[in-house]
Design an enzyme around this catalytic site. Structure first.
Site, PDB file in Angstrom:
ATOM      1  N   GLU A 289       0.855  -1.189   0.000  1.00  0.00           N
ATOM      2  CA  GLU A 289       0.000   0.000   0.000  1.00  0.00           C
ATOM      3  C   GLU A 289       0.899   1.249   0.000  1.00  0.00           C
ATOM      4  O   GLU A 289       1.845   1.300   0.781  1.00  0.00           O
ATOM      5  CB  GLU A 289      -0.914   0.026   1.231  1.00  0.00           C
TER       6      GLU A 289
ATOM      7  N   HIS B  87      -9.179  -3.806  10.194  1.00  0.00           N
ATOM      8  CA  HIS B  87      -9.147  -3.612   8.740  1.00  0.00           C
ATOM      9  C   HIS B  87      -9.600  -4.876   7.990  1.00  0.00           C
ATOM     10  O   HIS B  87      -9.968  -4.782   6.815  1.00  0.00           O
ATOM     11  CB  HIS B  87      -7.723  -3.286   8.279  1.00  0.00           C
TER      12      HIS B  87
ATOM     13  N   HIS C  46      -6.231  -2.025  15.324  1.00  0.00           N
ATOM     14  CA  HIS C  46      -6.499  -1.284  14.085  1.00  0.00           C
ATOM     15  C   HIS C  46      -6.295  -2.189  12.865  1.00  0.00           C
ATOM     16  O   HIS C  46      -7.174  -2.280  12.006  1.00  0.00           O
ATOM     17  CB  HIS C  46      -5.569  -0.066  14.016  1.00  0.00           C
ATOM     18  N   GLU C  47      -5.164  -2.876  12.814  1.00  0.00           N
ATOM     19  CA  GLU C  47      -4.891  -3.723  11.638  1.00  0.00           C
ATOM     20  C   GLU C  47      -5.870  -4.888  11.588  1.00  0.00           C
ATOM     21  O   GLU C  47      -6.333  -5.283  10.520  1.00  0.00           O
ATOM     22  CB  GLU C  47      -3.443  -4.231  11.640  1.00  0.00           C
TER      23      GLU C  47
ATOM     24  N   GLY D 125       3.473   2.515  10.751  1.00  0.00           N
ATOM     25  CA  GLY D 125       3.250   1.682  11.937  1.00  0.00           C
ATOM     26  C   GLY D 125       3.076   0.201  11.625  1.00  0.00           C
ATOM     27  O   GLY D 125       3.730  -0.649  12.212  1.00  0.00           O
ATOM     28  N   ALA D 126       2.176  -0.088  10.696  1.00  0.00           N
ATOM     29  CA  ALA D 126       1.868  -1.480  10.414  1.00  0.00           C
ATOM     30  C   ALA D 126       1.010  -1.537   9.159  1.00  0.00           C
ATOM     31  O   ALA D 126       0.562  -0.502   8.666  1.00  0.00           O
ATOM     32  CB  ALA D 126       1.098  -2.107  11.572  1.00  0.00           C
ATOM     33  N   MET D 127       0.807  -2.759   8.654  1.00  0.00           N
ATOM     34  CA  MET D 127       0.048  -2.892   7.413  1.00  0.00           C
ATOM     35  C   MET D 127      -0.861  -4.111   7.483  1.00  0.00           C
ATOM     36  O   MET D 127      -0.436  -5.205   7.847  1.00  0.00           O
ATOM     37  CB  MET D 127       1.041  -2.997   6.246  1.00  0.00           C
ATOM     38  N   GLU D 128      -2.106  -3.897   7.052  1.00  0.00           N
ATOM     39  CA  GLU D 128      -3.178  -4.872   7.258  1.00  0.00           C
ATOM     40  C   GLU D 128      -3.284  -5.938   6.177  1.00  0.00           C
ATOM     41  O   GLU D 128      -4.372  -6.497   5.978  1.00  0.00           O
ATOM     42  CB  GLU D 128      -4.510  -4.113   7.353  1.00  0.00           C
ATOM     43  N   ASN D 129      -2.203  -6.300   5.482  1.00  0.00           N
ATOM     44  CA  ASN D 129      -2.279  -7.312   4.419  1.00  0.00           C
ATOM     45  C   ASN D 129      -3.149  -8.496   4.850  1.00  0.00           C
ATOM     46  O   ASN D 129      -3.046  -8.978   5.972  1.00  0.00           O
ATOM     47  CB  ASN D 129      -0.881  -7.854   4.128  1.00  0.00           C
TER      48      ASN D 129
END
Ligand code: B3K
Ligand code: ZN
Length: 872
Positions: free
Chosen positions: A127, A306, A302-303, A266-270
């Site tokens: 992303e 998502h 949060h992730e 911070g992080a990624m919701e893959n």
């Protein structure tokens, strides 16, 4: 690629994709150089597209094309054209299979977009537009595909091979092995992920409400295996919360999180394979502060959230980013409120919105929650999209009430499951489920800027009249503003501090819907009340009401709304500091006036220590400076320091009492009450440190050396450094000796030094840039040193004669060569340019122009040009 000038992309130009990709088979053969990516795309013309041509445009950046085959036939060169960032294939049939092979060099990827290497581990960040750096693909969120991914690598060096979905096959070929992953849910390519490395794993499981068992796995470097329990507990709590609150269950058999050290945010919701910055997943009492524990809980949630708000229902285009981000932030805020103290969480969120997002709205980067145009989408992952976006969802929640809002979210998830949609689709679901007309409300999405809400009142002969008016100042590209629908939550307090009945039904609170520029309300009341306005921060607006200090004191003592109590305390502090800027000699008097108010807060502190700590917090220099017509760096620093110091002296005995009372026995627990007690204790110590109290330096040195947890250890170190107390340098050295091996702790060591007020910190930062542990390739380190310096240290960054600016822009130029996304984000620290007095403004704009005259990425260029343009 280095010297970039990106074209402007406009929402009004949106067109549906000409081709869809139903299925993708990826084969990624990871090598020391020349990693080979084979992609097989099942393409089909989009029936919804009006384009008659069979030309298919694929995105691709930095790819070396090896072969291109359509339906089994090698494509002749006349049938395709490879440009800088696209591959156009001509005259494709209605449906076909496209096979491409490319090679890429993840080892050389320092931009941390696409496939890259972090500490010997392969990982991805796609992303918003990173997938095009892995293979040729229609890299846009409205193309949803089923992915099957085969990952191949050396068995000994990369024993763990991961991708989205469930593992379906694996095998070995000599020293190498492979694993095949299948994700049954169609997804846009920005949710693709791949990881290969030598990783340890914490495993657990979760049984969903419908009785399915999900395997939970959190991967990290083996040395960090003991720092994963908190993230795991947070994940399980998030899964349960989403079932209970939104009726949403997890949908795959496995949920994985991987911690990586090099990460742009911070992080990624893959899908099924979240990738996290170590800072947002690792937590251990010895190395992580209370704030760190809370951050891990919030980001894990949060992730996870998502998975529905973002993955199952995704965005049609990047203008709709807040569809998933605003909603998901609202969801994680509600989760954290339920897990800890709701009132405290609300104040923390509002504080951040008012200081950071309102500042964005005032500056050159101001944009609507749904922007109309952008150059680089990476520059629009902003507090406006995230936090203001969350406020828009919260307003809809409050307008509808919990039940109707839940009906609206049920409708949204069922109607749009598996689709890519718009913020307008979301609002339409709320409108339908709530039976309300949100047509005027929608303007909040398209209009930038913070509305100024003015409240004026008078009482006469038993009638209280409240007049509300609104006006939104112009923002870049949007000179004229229309009135918004502003929900203003209100209560009226009587002389005993109780809420008065305000209508015949006897209600004691209401929400006034201000929809025009000015409206009036009347209430029959036997005496003049004190208005409690904008309760719960019911709309993201700036409120102007001429509260007297007595009224603020009264609200702080009696209002039953946590936000209004805190806002009253902030107004008292801001008032005192502003007066001290004009009359610097009066700090003792201001402190004497505030002391009884703070004394009352302390007297009640045992009921809710976390709230007391928030009420006592003196607003930061940036927050104070932003309230002034023009930034006055020295004046703000002097006035704020003088007030804190005078309060430290005037109430020294009370502060020491608090330090004693808040000493927690027993082992460290990162639980809400203990966190509140520790933060109250550090607040008291901060006042004493500001006063240069005779005993405080020794106390802090001891605390720093002997604490059994990072909250106390780092809290003490920061105060020693900030106030340059005796023992600060030795404490810094001791801290580094203890923690040189822990990256996240060393980030704090860099940050503590970069935040020391005073012009000489410029030299300190310069020296730290040469420290062996400083590295432009590690975003966490860059943010710790340079982000803190420019974002949280007014007196150093704006040091007289512009030396801070010159150092910073030199660093930005270097960083931009390595990582344009992070450089652009850090460029925003210069956005206060138009608010500076002529001399520093001239120095800063000269430094920025110098930077722009060199070779600059499109990311950084967009930010710098906007900033310079705002200075007329
Ligand atoms: N969606 C990601 C952010 C990606 C940023 C790309 N530049 C993290 C999040 O909001 O959950
Ligand atoms: Zn998000």
């Amino acid at each position: 690629m280095r010297d970039g000038q990106a074209a402007t992309i406009r929402l009004q130009d949106y067109q549906v994709p000409a081709f869809l990709v139903d299925d993708v088979a990826l084969d990624v053969d990871l090598r020391d150089s020349g990693t080979r990516v084979s992609a097989s795309l099942q393409l089909r013309r989009n029936p919804a597209s009006k384009t008659a041509s069979g030309d298919c445009v694929l995105n691709g950046v930095g790819l070396t094309l090896v072969s291109i085959v359509v339906d089994g036939e090698t494509l002749p060169a006349s049938r395709y054209e490879q440009g800088g960032e696209t591959l156009v294939i001509r005259d494709l049939p209605q449906a076909c299979r496209l096979d491409t092979v490319v090679t890429i060099e993840p080892q050389e990827n320092t931009a941390l977009e696409g496939l890259y290497v972090s500490k010997g581990m392969f990982c991805t960040q796609c992303e918003a537009e990173g997938f095009r750096r892995i293979t040729f693909f229609p890299d846009r969120p409205d193309v949803l595909s089923r992915f099957v991914t085969t990952v191949r690598a050396d068995k000994a060096r990369y024993p763990v091979l991961l991708s989205n979905g469930n593992p379906v096959a694996q095998g070995e070929e000599g020293a190498r092995h492979w694993v095949r992953w299948e994700d049954p849910f169609p997804k846009p390519c920005y949710l693709f992920a791949l990881v290969a490395g030598d990783l340890a794993c914490l495993e657990d499981s979760y049984r969903t409400g419908s009785g399915r068992d999900v395997s939970l796995r959190i991967y990290a470097e083996p040395r960090d295996l003991d720092k994963l329990d908190h993230a795991m507990a947070s994940l399980k709590a998030s899964m349960a919360w989403d079932e209970k609150t939104y009726g949403l269950e997890y949908d795959l058999d496995i949920y994985m999180i991987v911690a990586v050290s090099h990460f742009n945010m911070g992080a990624m919701e893959n899908k099924g394979l979240n990738i996290f910055n170590t800072a947002c997943v690792l937590a251990h009492p010895r190395t992580t502060t209370d704030a760190g524990f809370q951050r891990v809980e919030a980001v894990v949630a949060h992730e996870y959230f998502h998975n529905w708000s973002g993955n199952r229902v995704t965005c049609r285009d990047w203008f709709q980013l807040s569809l998933k981000e605003g909603f998901t932030v609202f969801r994680d805020q509600s989760f954290s409120a339920d897990m800890n103290s709701a009132a405290v969480k609300r104040v923390e969120d509002v504080d951040m919105l008012r200081t950071v997002q309102f500042a964005e709205d005032r500056g050159p980067m101001a944009h609507p929650v749904r922007p109309a145009e952008y150059q680089k989408i990476d520059n629009f992952y902003t507090v406006t999209i995230y936090e203001k976006g969350a406020e828009l969802v919260r307003m809809q929640y409050n307008l509808l009430g919990p039940e109707a809002f839940r009906r609206g979210s049920d409708l949204y998830f069922s109607r749009f499951d598996g689709q890519a949609v718009t913020t307008d689709d979301f609002v339409a679901c709320m409108e339908e489920a709530g039976g309300v007309d949100l047509s005027q409300f929608r303007r909040w999405y398209s209009q930038a800027g913070t509305p100024q809400l003015t409240a004026r009142d008078h009482w006469e002969d038993g009638l209280y009249t409240l007049t509300l008016s609104q006006q939104t100042p112009p923002t870049p590209g949007q000179p004229d503003k229309a009135p918004l629908l502003v929900p203003v939550a209100l209560a009226l307090l009587g002389p005993d501090g109780q809420r008065l009945p305000i209508n015949e039904a006897g209600d004691t609170a209401t929400v006034l819907a201000l929809s025009g520029s000015e409206q009036q309300w009347q209430f029959a009341l036997p005496q003049r009340p004190v208005p409690s306005l904008l309760r719960g921060f019911s709309a993201p607006v700036e409120l102007d009401y001429p509260y007297t200090p007595e009224q603020l004191h009264f609200l702080l003592a009696h209002d039953d709304d946590g936000y209004c109590r805190w806002d009253a305390a902030q107004r008292l502090y801001h008032g005192a500091i502003r007066r001290l800027i004009k009359a610097p000699g009066l700090a003792e008097q201001e402190a004497a006036a505030l002391a009884p108010v703070l004394g009352e807060v302390l007297a009640r502190a045992a009921d809710d220590p976390a709230e007391a700590a928030l009420l006592l917090a003196v607003p930061g220099e940036v927050a104070v400076g932003d309230q002034l017509p023009q930034m006055d760096v020295e004046g703000v620093h002097r006035a704020r320091s003088a007030l804190a110091s005078a309060l430290g002296r005037a109430m020294a005995a009370r502060w020491w009492e608090q330090v004693e009372a808040c000493a927690l026995p027993g082992p460290y627990r990162p639980e809400a009450r203990d966190i509140g007690i520790r933060s109250l204790r550090h607040r008291a110590l901060a006042f004493l440190a500001a006063a240069g109290d005779a005993r405080v330096a020794d106390f802090l040195v001891r605390l720093c050396d002997t604490a059994d947890n990072m909250t106390d250890e780092l809290g003490a170190l920061r105060l020693l450094c900030h106030f340059r107390l005796p023992g600060a340098e030795a404490a810094l050295a001791g801290f580094a000796a203890r923690w040189h091996d822990e990256d996240l702790v060393m980030d704090q060591w860099f940050a503590a030094q970069a935040s020391v007020p005073g012009a000489d910190t410029v030299h300190r930062v310069e020296a730290l840039l040469a420290h062996p542990a400083f590295d432009y390739r590690v975003p966490n380190r860059v943010r710790a040193l340079l982000g803190t310096f420019a974002g949280a240290n007014l007196t150093a960054f704006h040091a007289a004669d512009g030396q801070g600016y010159r150092l910073y822009t030199r660093c930005l130029a270097q960083l931009d060569q390595v990582n344009p996304q992070v450089a652009a984000r850090m460029g925003n620290a210069c956005a206060r340019l138009p608010r500076l007095p002529a001399e520093p403004a001239g120095q800063l704009s000269q430094a920025l122009q110098g930077l722009l005259a060199g070779t600059v990425s499109a990311n950084l260029r967009e930010v710098l040009e906007r900033i310079l343009a705002a200075r007329h």
